[in-house]
Design a protein around this motif. Structure first.
Motif, short mmCIF file in Angstrom:
data_model
loop_
_atom_site.label_atom_id
_atom_site.label_comp_id
_atom_site.label_asym_id
_atom_site.label_seq_id
_atom_site.Cartn_x
_atom_site.Cartn_y
_atom_site.Cartn_z
N ARG A 183 8.34 -14.31 15.90
CA ARG A 183 6.99 -14.23 15.33
C ARG A 183 7.04 -13.33 14.11
NH1 ARG A 183 4.41 -9.48 15.65
NH2 ARG A 183 5.32 -7.90 17.01
N LEU A 184 6.08 -13.49 13.21
CA LEU A 184 5.91 -12.59 12.08
C LEU A 184 4.85 -11.55 12.43
CD1 LEU A 184 5.89 -15.24 9.22
CD2 LEU A 184 7.76 -13.68 9.79
N ILE A 185 4.97 -10.35 11.87
CA ILE A 185 3.99 -9.30 12.11
C ILE A 185 2.77 -9.55 11.24
CG2 ILE A 185 3.54 -6.82 11.88
CD1 ILE A 185 6.50 -6.33 12.46
N GLU A 186 1.62 -9.52 11.87
CA GLU A 186 0.38 -9.73 11.12
C GLU A 186 -0.01 -8.46 10.39
OE1 GLU A 186 -2.66 -11.12 13.71
OE2 GLU A 186 -1.56 -12.90 14.36
N GLY A 187 -0.62 -8.62 9.23
CA GLY A 187 -1.07 -7.45 8.48
C GLY A 187 -0.60 -7.51 7.03
N GLN A 188 -1.07 -6.57 6.24
CA GLN A 188 -0.77 -6.52 4.82
C GLN A 188 0.27 -5.45 4.55
OE1 GLN A 188 -2.11 -8.61 2.41
NE2 GLN A 188 -0.61 -7.67 1.04
N PHE A 189 1.43 -5.85 4.05
CA PHE A 189 2.47 -4.87 3.68
C PHE A 189 2.03 -4.16 2.41
CE2 PHE A 189 6.70 -3.39 2.41
CZ PHE A 189 7.27 -3.08 3.65
N PRO A 190 2.27 -2.83 2.31
CA PRO A 190 1.81 -2.09 1.13
C PRO A 190 2.48 -2.60 -0.15
CG PRO A 190 3.28 -0.75 2.47
CD PRO A 190 2.97 -1.96 3.27
N ASN A 191 1.81 -2.41 -1.26
CA ASN A 191 2.35 -2.81 -2.57
C ASN A 191 3.47 -1.84 -2.95
OD1 ASN A 191 2.91 -3.43 -5.22
ND2 ASN A 191 0.77 -3.77 -5.77
N PHE A 192 4.70 -2.23 -2.61
CA PHE A 192 5.84 -1.31 -2.82
C PHE A 192 6.13 -1.10 -4.30
CE2 PHE A 192 7.49 -5.60 -2.58
CZ PHE A 192 8.41 -5.67 -3.62
N LYS A 193 5.76 -2.06 -5.15
CA LYS A 193 6.06 -1.91 -6.58
C LYS A 193 5.29 -0.74 -7.18
CE LYS A 193 7.14 -6.82 -7.18
NZ LYS A 193 6.76 -8.10 -7.82
N GLN A 194 4.13 -0.43 -6.60
CA GLN A 194 3.31 0.67 -7.14
C GLN A 194 3.94 2.03 -6.88
OE1 GLN A 194 -0.63 0.22 -5.49
NE2 GLN A 194 -1.33 -1.01 -7.25
#
Length: 367
Positions: A234-245
């Motif tokens: 399964r994939l983890i639900e949720g929004q990964f932080p914007n690492f580029k910032q």
């Protein structure tokens, strides 16, 4: 069901699927391994409903059939079997294991209760070499969070955009980033968070030789296929932080130094840096062409000096020693550029001869 099989084949299949067996789930069937005999092969499968693994091994199938055996007991029995041809026979949910003139009978489960591992419908598909992906996992998965209160940090972000594949992991104190080229890119893009347990298991199963790895995606699942292994997660639900910032685009200090020398110095200094609270903080001072680690604690004192090439101004900064050691151990290059911008800004390690990897680590504020 009746088959003949070698001990080695049974052992390799059990080893492949056993990490997907549920250890916590209350459903007894999930503590079993499904064994299916058809044509001239045995298919083993296990799942904890989060991750599932299938593996196929050759066998001489006399009578096709399906059974579910208790995983822990069956694994231990297989390891103790002699190196000879093994006969497996199933009757009324019990499995008989015959070898030489001996036999063991294990009580099994009802195969109809075992949840089938899904085959994705109309998946997006990509291929790359296993050695590339194994190295990407090695260089990033350690930066995933262990605590389970924020699930998005318990996995790595896998992004596929045009001809590149990217893995990013962070526990909010550090971030590891690796990117590679896809040899035959598809037009579709993908972004999903894969549990660190899944990636660690893929790393364990991948061999240190080039094979083709196929990655299939749907909205909430991902499948990895390589050799005789089929792994679905399964994939983890949720929004990964914007690492580029959070990756600094400029820096005030660039330190060119030896990975081996820096790793050994940090490891030695960390032995004397642990305090009563369990913290493991080391203080680094860079000036002119020298990096110093001076550490004093209740255990004693250490002073490490490393010759470096310095570009920009000197800096004094403190880090969690473990966070430095974890990254230095997985960097394949002999030299790194350590980019710094004062005592309160993150440090960024970049391998000198590998533009496809970086590691960001936050400093520790000390009094």
């Amino acid at each position: 069901m009746k088959i003949f099989c070698s001990k080695d084949a049974l052992l390799s299949a059990v080893n492949a699927v056993q990490k997907a067996v549920s250890s916590k789930n209350t459903l007894p069937i999930l503590q079993g391994i499904l064994i299916k005999a058809e044509q001239q092969s045995l298919q083993f499968a296990a799942t904890d409903l989060e991750m599932g693994i299938r593996c196929e091994v050759p066998a001489q199938v006399i009578e096709e059939g399906i059974m579910v055996v208790p995983a822990k007991l069956f694994s231990e029995v297989v390891r103790k079997l002699p190196d000879t041809t093994i006969t497996l026979e199933e009757r009324d949910k019990a499995i008989t294991i015959c070898y030489n003139q001996s036999e063991i009978i294990l009580n099994g489960y009802d195969p109809e209760e075992f949840p089938l591992l899904p085959d994705l419908l109309d998946p997006i598909s990509f291929t790359l070499t296993t050695t590339v992906f194994k190295n990407m996992i090695r260089q990033t998965v350690f930066a995933c969070a262990v605590e389970e209160n924020r699930p998005v940090f318990n996995g790595s972000l896998l992004q596929i955009e045009s001809s590149s594949i990217r893995l990013v992991a962070t526990d909010t104190h550090r971030l590891a980033y690796s990117i590679a080229e896809i040899p035959n890119p598809e037009e579709s893009n993908f972004s999903g968070i894969i549990p660190s347990k899944t990636l660690s298991e893929i790393y364990r199963l991948l061999r240190d030789e080039d094979e083709i790895l196929t990655i299939n995606f749907s909205n909430n699942q991902v499948v990895f296929k390589f050799g005789s292994i089929y792994l679905v997660s399964r994939l983890i639900e949720g929004q990964f932080p914007n690492f580029k910032q959070v990756i600094p685009q400029t820096c005030e200090t660039k330190v060119n130094l030896s990975v081996k020398s820096f790793l050994e110095a940090v490891e030695r200094a960390s032995l004397l840096s642990r305090d009563k609270s369990g913290a493991n903080i080391i203080r680094i001072n860079v000036e002119e062409n020298e990096l110093r680690i001076d550490q004093t604690s209740e255990f004693g004192k250490i002073s490490e000096q490393i010759n470096v090439e310095l570009e920009g101004k000197g800096v004094m900064i403190a880090f969690n020693a473990k966070f430095l050691i974890d990254a230095l151990k997985v960097i394949n290059s002999e030299q790194i550029i350590f980019e710094l911008s004062g005592p309160f800004s993150p440090g960024v390690m970049r391998p000198l001869d590998d533009p496809n990897y970086l590691y960001l680590v936050l400093p520790v504020r000390t009094s």
